[in-house]
Design an enzyme around this catalytic site. Structure first.
Site, mmCIF file in Angstrom:
data_model
loop_
_atom_site.group_PDB
_atom_site.id
_atom_site.type_symbol
_atom_site.label_atom_id
_atom_site.label_comp_id
_atom_site.label_asym_id
_atom_site.label_seq_id
_atom_site.Cartn_x
_atom_site.Cartn_y
_atom_site.Cartn_z
ATOM 1 N N CYS A 31 1.051 -1.256 0.176
ATOM 2 C CA CYS A 31 -0.117 0.184 0.127
ATOM 3 C C CYS A 31 1.110 1.233 0.079
ATOM 4 O O CYS A 31 1.716 1.624 0.936
ATOM 5 C CB CYS A 31 -0.940 -0.016 1.246
ATOM 6 S SG CYS A 31 -2.127 1.258 1.263
ATOM 7 N N CYS B 36 20.901 -10.028 -18.249
ATOM 8 C CA CYS B 36 20.377 -10.136 -19.561
ATOM 9 C C CYS B 36 21.399 -9.194 -20.537
ATOM 10 O O CYS B 36 21.812 -8.263 -20.581
ATOM 11 C CB CYS B 36 19.175 -9.391 -19.813
ATOM 12 S SG CYS B 36 18.524 -9.317 -21.703
#
Length: 352
Positions: free
Chosen positions: A127, A197
């Site tokens: 939240c 990556c």
């Protein structure tokens, strides 16, 4: 199966990076971020916003959440069921009941995390105050990366030593021209880096001044001639890596190694962003003792600045080029921003 195979992640779906142009906090933002305040429900600009991109820390620019983890909870504040790995710290709240969440990079107050509400399969709700975050689209991330790469290239070019101009010599009488000799091939050297990556690592390194070529591939493992699918199983021992061929007269190994450290998160262990596994580890595969010495020196500089560097330094072994569709991937697919952002980490000037 790795997500890149069928649905390559955008930069906003990967990685953690710092944006260095965050404007000063307003008084209302400072009250929430620094004084641990809470904005009124249903008043923040992101509580009901579901654009595609990433959410950054309003104070320091660290990537915190992606739009893929945002969900509608009707609680009145932005809700996420997962943070970008390593971006958020959980700690006991001062009220003794709730769990506070803060930015791992700068300690900014974000909000609170709750579990057991069963909103999503992850059964977790971050939240978050809208005032604690800022949204960036994937295109904005790509533009920021390109701008950072251009600035890094310009800085490297400006730091290159300029050879003194020799005094003019009177021209000698011209002699009959001799047949032109074949142009000599420039001397080249090789560097191999692994930083998550390989698309993003290659994208930055191949654009650096003095780089002749950058090839995505696999190294550091035992499997011969591995395929992408095999490496994705995380059992080959190989890392996704990039082999750089460069002209030592135009750049240096240290300049390339610095760029490597400043375009991925060297503190991440066997991961970069949501990509997890030993194939995504941070590693330098040195070709000689001089490269190892430079790598160790840069790691010490980062450790001295407080970074918990996880980068492995290993002797180079056989490098296997990756499949053709991985080469120059981000140039072929400009709509797929990478997960690597240039983040200055070194204050010590590069030695000439």
């Amino acid at each position: 199966m790795d997500q890149k195979k069928t649905d390559p992640p955008t930069k906003a779906q990967q990685g953690q990076a710092v944006e260095n142009t965050m404007p000063p906090l307003t008084a209302a933002e400072a009250h929430i971020i620094r004084d641990k305040g809470t904005e009124a429900p249903f008043t923040g600009k992101y509580w009901d916003y579901f654009g595609q991109g990433a959410y950054l820390c309003r104070q320091c620019g660290t990537w915190l959440y992606t739009s893929k983890s945002k969900f509608r909870s009707e609680c009145g504040w932005p809700s996420f069921d997962e943070e970008i790995p390593g971006a958020v710290i959980r700690q006991g709240d001062a009220d003794g009941r709730r769990t506070e969440i803060i930015c791992d990079h700068c300690g900014a107050h974000l909000g609170h995390v709750f579990t057991g509400e069963h909103y999503t399969e992850k059964n977790t709700r971050h939240c978050v105050n809208s005032a604690s975050i800022v949204f960036r689209t994937a295109e904005e991330m790509r533009q920021a990366a390109d701008k950072a790469a251009a600035a890094q290239a310009a800085a490297a070019q400006a730091a290159a030593p300029v050879a003194p101009t020799a005094p003019a010599v009177p021209a000698a009488p011209t002699a009959p021209a001799a047949p032109a000799a074949p142009a000599a091939e420039p001397a080249t050297e090789v560097a191999i880096f692994a930083g998550g990556c390989f698309w993003g690592v290659e994208h930055f390194l191949e654009k650096a001044p003095g780089v002749i070529s950058a090839t995505s591939g696999y190294t550091g493992g035992a499997t011969k001639n591995p395929t992408y699918e095999q490496v994705c199983t995380d059992i080959t021992g190989h890392a996704e890596a990039v082999k750089v061929v460069y002209d030592p007269a135009r750049t240096s190994y240290e300049a390339l190694a610095r760029l490597f450290f400043e375009t991925h998160d060297p503190t991440a262990v066997n991961s970069q962003g949501p990509d997890a596994g030993t194939q995504y580890r941070s590693a330098i595969f040195y070709m000689n003792d001089q490269q190892k010495t430079i790598a160790d020196k840069l790691i010490k500089q980062l450790c001295d600045k407080g970074y918990k560097v996880a980068t492995e330094v290993e002797p180079a072994s056989t490098f296997y080029p990756a499949e053709e569709y991985h080469q120059d991937y981000l140039d072929k697919h400009p709509d797929r921003p990478d997960c690597h952002i240039f983040t200055p980490r070194f204050e010590i000037p590069l030695e000439p």
